[in-house]
Motif scaffolding. Structure first.
Motif, PDB file in Angstrom:
ATOM      1  N   LYS A   1       0.825  -1.195   0.000  1.00  0.00           N
ATOM      2  CA  LYS A   1       0.000   0.000   0.000  1.00  0.00           C
ATOM      3  C   LYS A   1       0.869   1.258   0.000  1.00  0.00           C
ATOM      4  O   LYS A   1       0.694   2.162  -0.800  1.00  0.00           O
ATOM      5  CB  LYS A   1      -0.912  -0.027   1.232  1.00  0.00           C
ATOM      6  N   GLU A   2       1.844   1.246   0.884  1.00  0.00           N
ATOM      7  CA  GLU A   2       2.736   2.385   0.989  1.00  0.00           C
ATOM      8  C   GLU A   2       3.536   2.587  -0.293  1.00  0.00           C
ATOM      9  O   GLU A   2       3.698   3.698  -0.777  1.00  0.00           O
ATOM     10  CB  GLU A   2       3.690   2.160   2.154  1.00  0.00           C
ATOM     11  N   ALA A   3       3.998   1.463  -0.827  1.00  0.00           N
ATOM     12  CA  ALA A   3       4.784   1.527  -2.047  1.00  0.00           C
ATOM     13  C   ALA A   3       3.972   2.169  -3.162  1.00  0.00           C
ATOM     14  O   ALA A   3       4.482   3.002  -3.933  1.00  0.00           O
ATOM     15  CB  ALA A   3       5.222   0.119  -2.458  1.00  0.00           C
ATOM     16  N   LEU A   4       2.713   1.776  -3.264  1.00  0.00           N
ATOM     17  CA  LEU A   4       1.862   2.323  -4.314  1.00  0.00           C
ATOM     18  C   LEU A   4       1.692   3.829  -4.139  1.00  0.00           C
ATOM     19  O   LEU A   4       1.849   4.605  -5.088  1.00  0.00           O
ATOM     20  CB  LEU A   4       0.491   1.639  -4.297  1.00  0.00           C
ATOM     21  N   ILE A   5       1.416   4.221  -2.911  1.00  0.00           N
ATOM     22  CA  ILE A   5       1.202   5.649  -2.660  1.00  0.00           C
ATOM     23  C   ILE A   5       2.477   6.431  -2.963  1.00  0.00           C
ATOM     24  O   ILE A   5       2.454   7.448  -3.663  1.00  0.00           O
ATOM     25  CB  ILE A   5       0.755   5.867  -1.193  1.00  0.00           C
ATOM     26  N   ASN A   6       3.592   5.915  -2.500  1.00  0.00           N
ATOM     27  CA  ASN A   6       4.870   6.591  -2.747  1.00  0.00           C
ATOM     28  C   ASN A   6       5.158   6.721  -4.234  1.00  0.00           C
ATOM     29  O   ASN A   6       5.600   7.760  -4.703  1.00  0.00           O
ATOM     30  CB  ASN A   6       6.010   5.835  -2.071  1.00  0.00           C
ATOM     31  N   ALA A   7       4.923   5.630  -4.937  1.00  0.00           N
ATOM     32  CA  ALA A   7       5.214   5.636  -6.368  1.00  0.00           C
ATOM     33  C   ALA A   7       4.362   6.680  -7.070  1.00  0.00           C
ATOM     34  O   ALA A   7       4.862   7.448  -7.905  1.00  0.00           O
ATOM     35  CB  ALA A   7       4.958   4.249  -6.960  1.00  0.00           C
ATOM     36  N   PHE A   8       3.087   6.722  -6.760  1.00  0.00           N
ATOM     37  CA  PHE A   8       2.199   7.692  -7.404  1.00  0.00           C
ATOM     38  C   PHE A   8       2.690   9.116  -7.134  1.00  0.00           C
ATOM     39  O   PHE A   8       2.834   9.929  -8.033  1.00  0.00           O
ATOM     40  CB  PHE A   8       0.760   7.551  -6.859  1.00  0.00           C
ATOM     41  N   LYS A   9       2.950   9.375  -5.846  1.00  0.00           N
ATOM     42  CA  LYS A   9       3.312  10.735  -5.472  1.00  0.00           C
ATOM     43  C   LYS A   9       4.656  11.128  -6.080  1.00  0.00           C
ATOM     44  O   LYS A   9       4.824  12.238  -6.569  1.00  0.00           O
ATOM     45  CB  LYS A   9       3.361  10.855  -3.941  1.00  0.00           C
ATOM     46  N   ARG A  10       5.561  10.166  -6.062  1.00  0.00           N
ATOM     47  CA  ARG A  10       6.897  10.459  -6.578  1.00  0.00           C
ATOM     48  C   ARG A  10       6.858  10.766  -8.073  1.00  0.00           C
ATOM     49  O   ARG A  10       7.488  11.700  -8.548  1.00  0.00           O
ATOM     50  CB  ARG A  10       7.810   9.247  -6.304  1.00  0.00           C
ATOM     51  N   LEU A  11       6.096   9.982  -8.788  1.00  0.00           N
ATOM     52  CA  LEU A  11       6.022  10.195 -10.234  1.00  0.00           C
ATOM     53  C   LEU A  11       5.431  11.571 -10.514  1.00  0.00           C
ATOM     54  O   LEU A  11       5.947  12.332 -11.348  1.00  0.00           O
ATOM     55  CB  LEU A  11       5.173   9.117 -10.906  1.00  0.00           C
ATOM     56  N   ASP A  12       4.364  11.924  -9.804  1.00  0.00           N
ATOM     57  CA  ASP A  12       3.743  13.218 -10.048  1.00  0.00           C
ATOM     58  C   ASP A  12       4.712  14.348  -9.726  1.00  0.00           C
ATOM     59  O   ASP A  12       4.803  15.336 -10.444  1.00  0.00           O
ATOM     60  CB  ASP A  12       2.464  13.342  -9.218  1.00  0.00           C
TER      61      ASP A  12
END
Lengths: 574, 878
Positions: free
Chosen positions: A269-280
């Protein structure tokens, strides 16, 4: 007047029409939108000669601007959006008008012009279909996924939806996602290329990250991270790959630095959130920094100024995570014990229909903005999804926006849309790419997952979607023969039932792909829920510039689960 | 036994209808516990307790036969009879079926009075709807034929239809046929009534008894093996319905009965709130493929769909019987059609969809008669879903057949012997019935050819002819060319070519006929049945003299046209016999005589090892060279003198043609035109054909087909066995006196009947009719079965017709009767009677003036050649 930017500058994403976001186009001579209104009237007037004007506005404005609001004052017909199934209601009205128009044309000159033969219809529907079957080892498929079918049907030209599917090679699991772009396809394209790498990297254990970094450092061959499952039409931009790679590398380097050496379990879950935010964040940064290569510079700006929603599923064994940003949706198809189908929604739409999102927005901004932050069901009266990638116009401060545009290339400077600052823009950012992540533990009765952009959900009810896919996957041949038994059935009822079965039967046999089958229903369903070839043919033969008025881009991925493996997991743990 | 049966019947009466049958079942099984012993012997054993078996038993016992046993494997009136829709319709396309249905109607009508068992007989009338003009023509033709046999009927307007039936949607109709005396009846009750009456007449009925196989010795039925013991008997009647095929094959000497079952569906509804009047007419909407009848206040409706589901291909199969269930998806097109016809049905509730397999035959006509291989083995089955309508009449005819040796009507088109073993392939039957079942409600147009089960028997020249544009028709499995489409011409597609008017091949056949008249044509006539009879001594001649009416003691090389007559003088066959040498004869008969003639010869020829009968049909290819230049072609190929002096007509010589030796050349053409028949051993066929075509080129040779032959032979007044000639017509009735030698010194079969007829005069006479005021382009074409009116009064029916390109007129052949004005009895017909009449032919309700002739037209102008003409040939249609 309105049509001019539509046609010439489509890539510039300034067309206010079929876009999710946009501003009224103004030229120097016509500073007010009210002056511009006669233009669309003229454009559509010959088409819909018999209709009263309000209807025309209803058609032209509402559909045109389903995802954005040009200037609310001028469009009172938007009440339709408040109905529980806005899509259905709105889709009927313009359609009628359109049919009248075509009918008139038919008598006039070219009789068969708008009718496509069934093979022609099929070739359109199947142009983008893709199927992937998880390979079996030793006659056994140990994956919890049997495979997936995906397809997309454009309404915009070019299509703004994107889709991605890949198997993670360094960790277990499979990633599938649909991305709905607005104000152009640049952002959705970039997200579709990059997001899964960010997710995969976020999921990698520390040692693997080190290994990869060392390999890059010493110029050795890199461990492959993802295996893509792509349709030939799904492309990756070659020019930006270096830039993208560098950003990604920076990300994992930071991950390595952050890691203190404790090999803690990575939370998906955390990984997904981090990835989304980081990409943006990377998208935003790249646009601010710019690139010496003028093409790339322009590209990163287009990516940042356009937007995209994302709905991504990560399946690893029985663990299903859905990360959603925006208004695409993930729907689980559950087969009940009696064989019937029910739908379980695994994502929340981030739009005005979601109370929690409204609440969140109001909390994030000062009280005095409570009325302006969401207007006409749109963020700042403009944007339909409340979360998205890109869309820096809703994220950057006014200063930053102006600075970037001024230093940017001329194309950007001349663009009315990019220069336009949203009204009531006081406390940016108004928009985030942070996803909402849902976890679901797969059960044997969970047969499939449908990921689709709002183009599907606004034409079909989720229950119908699940039923159609469910019946398709289990096969019509398993449909029980009808027996009257002791029930009271009239001849008329029986006839209706049989006609429906027949229609289903014929459409099932045409499709080898569940997503195609779903699109066929979404576009061609008549009021009885049966595919009507005539309607299908008319919808598909709409000219490019009109198609967006009647439907949105539709992108669908149907993932089929392997009940045996899922069942086995369950038993193991018991 | 009788008591038990009646007790069943009694229970039946108290509880009519479908739902209550289970009670009957339990009662029967209760009685079954008493073990019943079968009689050790009987005269006749009938297998099958459906409507046909009971009808045969009823009629046999009525005609005075004793010692009849009827066996039923389940219970009486089960099977298809139980599920029958119960519609009795006399509106049929063939006149023999019309007669059988009419008789059945009258029989069922008084059955209740006779037996005291309620049959549910209700005279509702029937309405056959026409959605198209072509359908209306078809109905008008039936109407004409019904009227002349005294069955009231009329063509009515859609408006009248709406008056007769309150719920019908009539807006798409162009007309309808109303037959007020048609009825509905409960078919299981009819079968029980027939069984009860038969039982009163002494027939013993045993249910729950299966026939395992029939015992045969020396080609004669000797007994029946059942699951409850053996019964010795002399006659066996196979009325086993859809199991008749299997039962036929179960014997040591298999009897092939070509039939195959298809699933058939009909719908039952619950009653209306205000029940439909019980006398509401039955509706047949053939264009919509459905029938609708009133049923217990609701409706019963079924139909014959385009995509039938054949069943029991691999025989009786318990699994398939159990799987016989409602298939609504399959019924959907018929349901749509029904709701379109009666929209008010929408709100009516469904009771059930009944699936009851029906049997179909390869030509949509039922099968009756004696097996060609086993004497005493009779069959009545394959009713093509008309078991109830035809059951009474069919049972009567079969009983007559068994008792008198022949039925009182001509039933050749229903005779088992029209089929051979070649129609018994299961694959063939399966494919063919899938075509036959939809045909039930398809438009029946002239010259229709089946499309399935084709190319079974072909001539060695088939491919060669096909490449030259041949279009084919099939007779007894054999492909025969109809005509040859020239390379630059296109004909209509199959569906579009259906017409009652002038067909699209008209000009093609005209040019073929013209070529036959002026130059020379080749027709491949290999399908003819060819037998060789040889003996060591004079046995061949002796037996043939006994079997045939003409004198066969002719010099070697002569050809004789002769009838093969039955005891009544009727034609069992019409053939040409060539005397090859003193002790050997070559016999040529029509194609469909292969089974019948073989059986007849075997039955009447002495069982003598020195007498050899051989079927050589497959050994020879027959080419017919027709036309004035045929003689030139043949003399160039053989270097033998072919002039009339050396090769007179009706002569047969073995000679060489091209390189091939041993070709039988006969100077006859079956058309009355000059020319030759070549009987070529098949390995030489291609060579001879090639030689003939290449030599013939300079004489304008071309291929021709059977349509040209037909036009030629009918304008020459040559009767056709199977159509114009049948077992009930004698040579004296059709101008065949010259083929009968009453005084040849041998008492041949039928001689006494002919002598008597010669003395008393004939009661009917075949005449040729030339239509006068008929417009070939615009009027309906005659076909066959059209009523003939003499001085405005019905006098008979046509038997065949063709367009004569020589006379530019249509020519019909048909029998003229002389019905007494007072009581309708038949009176003697004289030549004078024929000549003094004014004639009209009724084609679909329109009467055309016609001239009757007793001799071919050309003979009036060429009296000198008349004798030649008459002898020159005859018998056709082979």
């Amino acid at each position: 007047m309105l049509s001019a930017p539509c046609c010439d500058d489509r890539r510039m994403c300034v067309c206010p029409g079929p876009r999710r976001i946009g501003i009224p186009v103004r030229t120097s001579s016509l500073p007010l939108f009210s002056d511009a209104m006669p233009a669309p009237t003229q454009l559509f007037f010959p088409l819909i000669r018999n209709c009263e004007l309000s209807r025309i506005y209803g058609t032209a404005c509402y559909c045109h601007h389903k995802h954005l609001c040009c200037s609310p004052t001028y469009i009172p017909q938007n009440r339709l959006r408040y109905t529980p199934h806005p899509a259905y209601a709105t889709f009927c009205r313009p359609r009628e008008n359109w049919w009248q128009y075509t009918q008139g044309r038919r008598y006039a000159s070219t009789p068969q012009k708008f009718y496509l033969t069934p093979p022609q219809v099929n070739s359109i529907l199947k142009a983008n279909e893709y199927s992937f079957k998880v390979p079996e080892f030793d006659g056994k498929n140990v994956s919890s996924i049997l495979g997936f079918d995906s397809n997309q049907l454009p309404a915009n030209a070019p299509i703004e939806d994107r889709r991605s599917a890949a198997t993670c090679l360094q960790t277990r699991g499979m990633l599938l996602g649909v991305f709905d772009g607005h104000a152009g396809c640049a952002c959705s394209q970039a997200v579709s290329e990059r997001l899964f790498y960010y997710i995969a990297v976020s999921l990698l254990p520390h040692e693997t990250l080190l290994e990869i970094e060392n390999a890059v450092e010493s110029g050795r061959a890199l461990l492959p991270i993802l295996q893509w499952h792509k349709h030939p039409n799904d492309y990756f931009s070659k020019e930006a790959s270096k830039l993208y790679f560098n950003s990604l590398r920076t990300y994992w380097q930071e991950l390595i630095d952050l890691n203190t050496g404790e090999s803690a379990d990575i939370d998906v879950k955390e990984a997904l959130i981090n990835a989304f935010k980081r990409l943006d964040n990377d998208i935003s940064l790249e646009a601010q920094v710019g690139d010496p290569n003028s093409f790339l510079n322009y590209l990163v700006l287009r990516v940042a100024f356009s937007g995209a929603t994302a709905c991504v599923a990560h399946v690893d064994g029985v663990d299903l995570h859905v990360a959603n940003t925006g208004d695409s949706r993930a729907m689980l198809g559950v087969q009940e014990e009696d064989g019937s189908w029910s739908a379980v929604t695994l994502s929340n739409d981030h739009n005005a229909q979601n109370e929690r999102e409204l609440e969140r927005l109001k909390l994030e901004h000062p009280k005095n903005e409570a009325k302006s932050v969401v207007k006409q069901d749109r963020l700042l009266g403009l944007l339909m999804p409340f979360r998205a990638f890109g869309d820096v116009k809703f994220k950057w401060s006014i200063d930053l926006q102006k600075r970037v545009i001024e230093s940017g290339p001329d194309q950007l400077n001349d663009n009315e849309y990019t220069k336009f600052i949203p009204p009531n823009y006081h406390t940016p950012p108004y928009l985030t790419a942070e996803p909402e992540v849902t976890y679901h533990r797969l059960r044997p009765q969970d047969k499939f997952l449908v990921l689709a952009t709002d183009g599907l959900w606004e034409t079909m009810h989720r229950q119908d979607v699940v039923r159609i896919v469910g019946e398709y996957l289990t096969g019509m041949h398993q449909q029980q023969p009808i027996a009257v038994g002791g029930y009271k059935v009239t001849l008329g009822q029986m006839h209706g039932l049989l006609t429906e079965r027949r229609a289903k039967m014929s459409s099932v046999f045409e499709d080898q792909n569940a997503a195609t089958h779903l699109i066929r229903h979404a576009v061609g369903n008549n009021e009885f829920g049966a595919v009507d070839h005539e309607r299908l043919s008319k919808m598909l033969s709409l000219p490019e510039e009109l198609a967006r008025m009647y439907r949105d881009d539709i992108t669908i991925i149907v993932v089929q689960f392997n009940s045996h493996v899922v069942g086995a997991y369950q038993n193991q743990e018991q | 036994m009788l008591y038990r049966l009646l007790s069943i019947v009694q229970r039946q009466r108290t509880s009519p209808g479908w739902q209550t049958w289970s009670s009957t079942r339990s009662s029967t099984s209760a009685t079954e516990s008493h073990s019943v012993t079968l009689p050790a012997q009987a005269y006749v054993v009938i297998c099958g307790g459906g409507i046909l078996g009971t009808s045969v038993a009823y009629h046999l016992s009525k005609m005075g036969w004793q010692d009849i046993v009827l066996l039923e494997q389940g219970r009486l009136a089960a099977g298809s009879t139980r599920f029958c829709a119960g519609i009795l319709s006399t509106a049929r396309h063939s006149s023999i079926e019309q007669k059988m249905a009419d008789y059945s109607n009258k029989l069922y009508c008084h059955l209740e009075q006779e037996t005291g068992i309620q049959t549910g007989y209700l005279r509702t009338g029937s309405i056959s709807l026409a959605q198209t003009q072509d359908r209306l023509i078809s109905l008008k033709r039936i109407n004409s034929r019904l009227n002349v046999v005294g069955i009231p009927s009329e063509i009515i307007s859609p408006k009248k239809v709406a008056e007769l039936h309150p719920f019908l949607n009539v807006h798409d109709l162009v007309g309808a046929l109303h037959v007020p005396e048609d009825a509905v009846v409960s078919s299981p009750d009819v079968a029980l009534a027939l069984a009860s009456a038969a039982s009163q007449n002494g027939v013993q009925i045993y249910d729950r008894t299966s026939v395992l196989h029939v015992l045969i010795k020396k080609g004669q039925v000797t007994g029946v093996e059942t699951d409850k013991g053996q019964i010795e008997c002399q006659y066996f009647v196979n009325c086993a319905g859809q199991w008749a095929y299997e039962l036929g094959l179960s014997n040591e000497e298999p009897v092939s009965i070509p039939l195959h079952a298809c699933e058939h569906f009909y719908l039952l509804t619950r009653p209306w709130e205000t029940p439909l009047q019980s006398n509401t007419p039955t509706i047949v909407d053939a264009d919509g493929r459905i029938y609708i009848r009133n049923w217990q206040g609701g409706i019963l409706s079924g139909g014959f769909e385009k995509n039938p589901k054949p069943i029991f291909t691999e025989g009786k199969n318990q699994l398939e019987i159990q799987n016989l269930r409602e298939d609504w998806d399959h019924f959907e097109p018929l349901l749509s059609s029904l709701l379109r016809r009666m929209p008010v049905l929408e709100t009516l509730e469904i009771l059930k969809l009944v699936n009851c397999p029906e049997t179909f035959t390869p030509d949509m006509k039922c099968i009756m008669g004696e097996s060609p291989v086993v004497q005493g083995y009779f069959v009545l089955a394959g009713m093509n879903s008309a078991g109830l309508s035809l059951g009474g009449g069919a049972g009567k005819f079969l009983a007559e057949w068994m008792v008198y040796g022949y039925p009182t009507e001509n039933v050749w088109e229903l005779d088992l012997q029209r089929f051979g073993a070649l129609q018994s392939s299961r694959t063939f039957l399966r494919h063919r019935v899938m075509e036959v079942m939809p045909l039930m409600y398809d438009l029946k147009v002239p010259r229709w050819d089946f499309q399935t089960g084709r190319q079974l028997r072909t001539s060695p020249l088939y491919d060669r002819l096909d490449a030259q544009g041949a279009r084919w028709m099939e007779k007894h499995g054999f492909e025969r060319p109809k005509y040859f489409v020239p390379p630059n011409k296109d004909l209509l597609a199959l569906e579009q070519s259906k017409t009652f008017y002038k067909p699209d091949w008209f000009d093609i056949v005209e040019s073929e006929v013209k070529c036959c008249k002026e130059a020379v044509c080749v027709i491949d006539m290999s399908s003819f049945t060819k037998f060789e009879i040889t003996s060591t001594g004079d046995q061949a001649l002796e037996s043939l003299q006994y079997l045939f009416s003409n004198d066969l003691d002719v010099p070697v090389g002569h050809i004789v046209h002769t009838g093969m007559l039955n005891e009544c003088g009727g034609y069992e066959n019409d053939c040409s016999i060539a005397r090859l040498n003193k002790r050997s004869f070559f016999m040529i008969s029509p194609t469909d005589q292969q089974v019948h003639c073989w059986a007849w010869l075997n039955k009447y020829m002495p069982k003598d090892s020195s007498l050899l009968l051989e079927d050589v049909t497959w050994k020879y290819t027959a080419l017919n060279l027709i036309g004035p230049r045929a003689v030139d072609v043949l003399s160039e190929l053989s270097y033998a003198p072919m002039t009339p002096d050396h090769f007179p007509t009706l002569f047969c010589k073995e000679m060489s043609v091209g390189y091939a030796n041993g070709i039988r050349v006969m100077s006859m053409t079956h058309t009355g035109e000059p020319g030759f028949m070549l009987y070529i051993p098949i390995e030489y066929a291609l060579h001879v054909y090639n030689e003939v075509m290449s030599v013939g080129q300079k004489y304008g040779i071309r291929n021709a087909g059977y349509y040209a032959l037909r036009s030629l032979r009918i304008e020459k007044f040559f009767a056709f066995w199977g159509q114009d000639l049948n077992t009930l017509t004698t040579p004296l009735e059709c101008g065949g006196e010259s083929r009968v030698k009453l005084e040849k010194g041998i008492d041949f079969i039928g001689r006494n009947a002919l002598l008597q007829q010669k003395q008393n005069g004939v009661y009917k006479r075949l005449a040729m009719f030339i239509l006068d005021d008929h417009d070939t382009d615009l009027d309906l074409w005659p076909w066959w079965g059209e009523p003939i009116y003499r001085n405005g009064k019905y006098a008979g029916k046509t038997t065949s017709s063709a367009y004569s390109y020589t006379l530019d007129r249509h020519v019909c052949l048909g029998y003229v009767h002389n019905f007494s004005e007072d009581n309708g009895e038949e009176q003697v017909v004289t030549a004078d009677f024929i000549n003094r009449g004014e004639y009209e032919i009724d084609i679909a309700g329109h009467r055309f003036q016609a001239k009757a002739k007793l001799y071919p037209v050309t003979s009036f102008f060429t009296h000198k050649r008349r004798k030649d003409d008459v002898e020159l040939s005859d018998f056709h249609g082979k």
